[in-house]
Design an enzyme around this catalytic site. Sequence first.
Site, PDB file in Angstrom:
ATOM      1  N   GLU A   1      38.975  31.381  46.986  1.00 26.33           N
ATOM      2  CA  GLU A   1      39.484  30.422  45.996  1.00 26.33           C
ATOM      3  C   GLU A   1      39.988  29.137  46.627  1.00 26.33           C
ATOM      4  O   GLU A   1      39.614  28.020  46.205  1.00 26.33           O
ATOM      5  CB  GLU A   1      40.611  31.056  45.175  1.00 26.33           C
ATOM      6  CG  GLU A   1      40.168  32.245  44.341  1.00 26.33           C
ATOM      7  CD  GLU A   1      41.304  32.849  43.568  1.00 26.33           C
ATOM      8  OE1 GLU A   1      42.133  32.106  43.022  1.00 26.33           O
ATOM      9  OE2 GLU A   1      41.366  34.079  43.496  1.00 26.33           O
TER      10      GLU A   1
ATOM     11  N   HIS B   1      37.570  31.137  38.908  1.00 24.13           N
ATOM     12  CA  HIS B   1      37.664  32.512  38.417  1.00 24.13           C
ATOM     13  C   HIS B   1      37.519  33.448  39.614  1.00 24.13           C
ATOM     14  O   HIS B   1      36.608  33.262  40.433  1.00 24.13           O
ATOM     15  CB  HIS B   1      36.579  32.796  37.369  1.00 24.13           C
ATOM     16  CG  HIS B   1      36.648  34.183  36.817  1.00 24.13           C
ATOM     17  ND1 HIS B   1      37.612  34.567  35.901  1.00 24.13           N
ATOM     18  CD2 HIS B   1      35.928  35.295  37.100  1.00 24.13           C
ATOM     19  CE1 HIS B   1      37.462  35.862  35.656  1.00 24.13           C
ATOM     20  NE2 HIS B   1      36.448  36.316  36.354  1.00 24.13           N
TER      21      HIS B   1
HETATM   22  C1  GRF Z   1      44.779  33.962  40.696  1.00 29.68           C
HETATM   23  O1  GRF Z   1      44.396  35.308  40.423  1.00 29.68           O
HETATM   24  C2  GRF Z   1      43.569  33.084  40.559  1.00 29.68           C
HETATM   25  O2  GRF Z   1      42.401  33.786  40.918  1.00 29.68           O
HETATM   26  C3  GRF Z   1      43.508  32.802  39.113  1.00 29.68           C
HETATM   27  O3  GRF Z   1      44.868  32.722  38.682  1.00 29.68           O
HETATM   28  C4  GRF Z   1      45.699  33.520  39.572  1.00 29.68           C
HETATM   29  C5  GRF Z   1      46.919  32.786  40.039  1.00 29.68           C
HETATM   30  O4  GRF Z   1      46.525  31.578  40.608  1.00 29.68           O
HETATM   31  N1  GRF Z   1      42.766  31.594  38.901  1.00 29.68           N
HETATM   32  P1  GRF Z   1      47.633  30.493  41.138  1.00 29.68           P
HETATM   33  O5  GRF Z   1      48.303  31.116  42.336  1.00 29.68           O
HETATM   34  O6  GRF Z   1      48.634  30.276  40.009  1.00 29.68           O
HETATM   35  O7  GRF Z   1      46.836  29.290  41.486  1.00 29.68           O
END
Ligand code: GRF
Length: 203
Positions: A185, A114
């Site tokens: 992340e 998150h």
């Molecule tokens: C990002 O905002 C991430 O923080 C949330 O989903 C969004 C897209 O993630 N978990 P990703 O590029 O598809 O992994």
Amino acid sequence: MEKRKARIAVLVSGGGTNLQAILDAQASGIIMSGEVTLVVSDRAGAYALTRAEKAGVRGIEINKKACGGQAAFEEKLAAALEENRTDVIVLAGFLSILSENFTSRYPRRIINIHPSLIPSFCGASYYGLKVHAAALARGVKVTGATVHFVNEIPDGGEIIAQKAVEIQPEDTPEVLQRRVMEQAEWIILPQSVEKVCAEITKV
Ligand code: GRF
């Protein structure tokens, strides 16, 4: 005797940059105790499925509308996870809600990333850019990302890892989202995946 690797299924909805971070960490040896063996997207055309294909990982789409509702969607998802002999489920940019009926089948086996420091800016209505817009609107000086176990409460499970990121004066939600992805992340998710997989497969 070689320790078995945990079988990881990654659930996605969009671009898959968090999936990519996990795949790269597997290739570089940061993730040693598990391997991604399935990617499931809840919507067609997610670039995350292209990333899976490029990495030689089986990718499938399970569409809730096409299934005919939440229960049928979860049954189909559970069947795919079962067929994959899944040990760990990673929600990486996954936007579908999973009911308690589903999450209760996998205690401490589902993890989610998150894009805030939980308990700030989390819960059902906080996802994607909305999380960063709320942090900027509140005027916090520090935000970040959280990896947590998934239970029936949106973003409510035990926290596994967090990493803080500074907010800059001119930040827009897009600029902040990118910084949180790059500096938090994509670092703590692979680390957390390895930690959980190592725990599951320890002899
Ligand atoms: C990002 O905002 C991430 O923080 C949330 O989903 C969004 C897209 O993630 N978990 P990703 O590029 O598809 O992994």
